[in-house]
Design an enzyme around this catalytic site. Structure first.
Site, PDB file in Angstrom:
ATOM      1  N   ASP A 173       0.776  -1.332  -0.023  1.00 56.74           N
ATOM      2  CA  ASP A 173       0.112  -0.017  -0.239  1.00 56.74           C
ATOM      3  C   ASP A 173       0.740   1.416  -0.041  1.00 56.74           C
ATOM      4  O   ASP A 173       2.018   1.336   0.324  1.00 56.74           O
ATOM      5  CB  ASP A 173      -0.850   0.094   1.203  1.00 56.74           C
ATOM      6  CG  ASP A 173      -1.809  -0.984   1.171  1.00 56.74           C
ATOM      7  OD1 ASP A 173      -2.315  -1.667   0.045  1.00 56.74           O
ATOM      8  OD2 ASP A 173      -2.502  -1.540   2.261  1.00 56.74           O
TER       9      ASP A 173
HETATM   10  N1  URA Z   1      -1.449  -5.934   4.258  1.00 58.80           N
HETATM   11  C1  URA Z   1      -1.920  -4.591   3.956  1.00 58.80           C
HETATM   12  O1  URA Z   1      -2.812  -4.259   4.503  1.00 58.80           O
HETATM   13  N2  URA Z   1      -1.198  -3.710   3.281  1.00 58.80           N
HETATM   14  C2  URA Z   1       0.081  -4.022   2.749  1.00 58.80           C
HETATM   15  O2  URA Z   1       0.649  -3.047   1.987  1.00 58.80           O
HETATM   16  C3  URA Z   1       0.575  -5.410   2.552  1.00 58.80           C
HETATM   17  C4  URA Z   1      -0.137  -6.492   3.212  1.00 58.80           C
END
Ligand code: URA
Length: 233
Positions: free
Chosen positions: A101
């Site tokens: 993310d």
């Molecule tokens: N899980 C999440 O919620 N975000 C990420 O970036 C990776 C794993």
């Protein structure tokens, strides 16, 4: 050669993502836009993506980046945000393997090898990804058990995770969570299902590959042991 295999061999993206480039109408062969996935490309054809000529590449590149917060895991961003590619100053085309993310940091692999990207991200290979997670408050033993057994949240099933409690921090708890699925926002959704928030999220390993001491925004080539490991999956 099928158009998606050809594009992936040019280091554009994984085969699956290259299919989308075709169906989105971003690919031209000999000046004509092609949207059929069955399109074949032969030697001498001029293939373009978004108007730029591409060619098969034989030199495979494998890089790890310590992705900082505040950048997106795509090759280009239509909103003009910084991308993970901006951190790696080499001339070859690369694409990120899977996603973290915008506000997640840590280990991200970048490559021009579409087959390898599929191996790592395909759920059937169950490659373990471990995250260091700072969670609001102190999750109870019953809450952790729920996540270890697997949950359903907002209509999505998440398989059981390995969870190690690292220690208490001010108003928070540090966990290490290992998952194999890689669903969208998987860790955040798991924690949210407990009515808690993730305060910090960092990926620290992908299978046998560890982030180690790389600083935020720094990258390096994978060593031969790491490349062998990925190829053996
Ligand atoms: N899980 C999440 O919620 N975000 C990420 O970036 C990776 C794993």
């Amino acid at each position: 050669m099928r158009i998606n295999k050809y594009l992936s061999g040019c280091g554009i993206d994984s085969r699956r993502k290259c299919e989308k480039l075709v169906t989105d109408g971003r690919v031209r062969v000999n000046g004509k836009t092609v949207i059929e996935l069955g399109t074949d490309v032969k030697e001498g054809d001029a293939v373009e993506v978004d108007g730029k000529r591409v060619a098969l590449t034989f030199k495979k590149i494998y890089i790890m980046l310590n992705k900082p917060k505040g950048c997106v895991c795509t090759v280009s961003d239509d909103k003009g945000r910084k991308t993970v590619i901006d951190f790696v100053n080499i001339k070859e085309r690369l694409f990120p393997v899977g996603r973290l993310d915008y506000d997640t940091e840590g280990l991200l692999l970048l490559t021009n090898d579409g087959d390898l990207a599929n191996k790592i991200t395909h759920p059937k290979n169950e490659v373990k990804k471990t995250y260091s997670v700072r969670v609001e408050g102190e999750p109870t033993a019953a809450e952790l058990k729920r996540l270890r057994n697997g949950i359903e949240y907002n209509g999505v099933k998440y398989s059981g995770a390995d969870i190690a409690v690292i220690g208490a921090e001010e108003g928070a708890t540090r966990l290490e969570i290992t998952i194999t699925e890689g669903k969208n926002h998987e860790i955040k959704n798991m924690i949210e299902s407990l009515g808690r928030r993730v305060l910090f999220l960092k990926r620290i390993s992908i299978g046998g590959i560890r982030l180690g001491g790389l600083s935020r925004g720094e990258w390096r080539y994978l060593n031969s042991r790491e490349i062998e490991y990925i190829k053996s999956l």
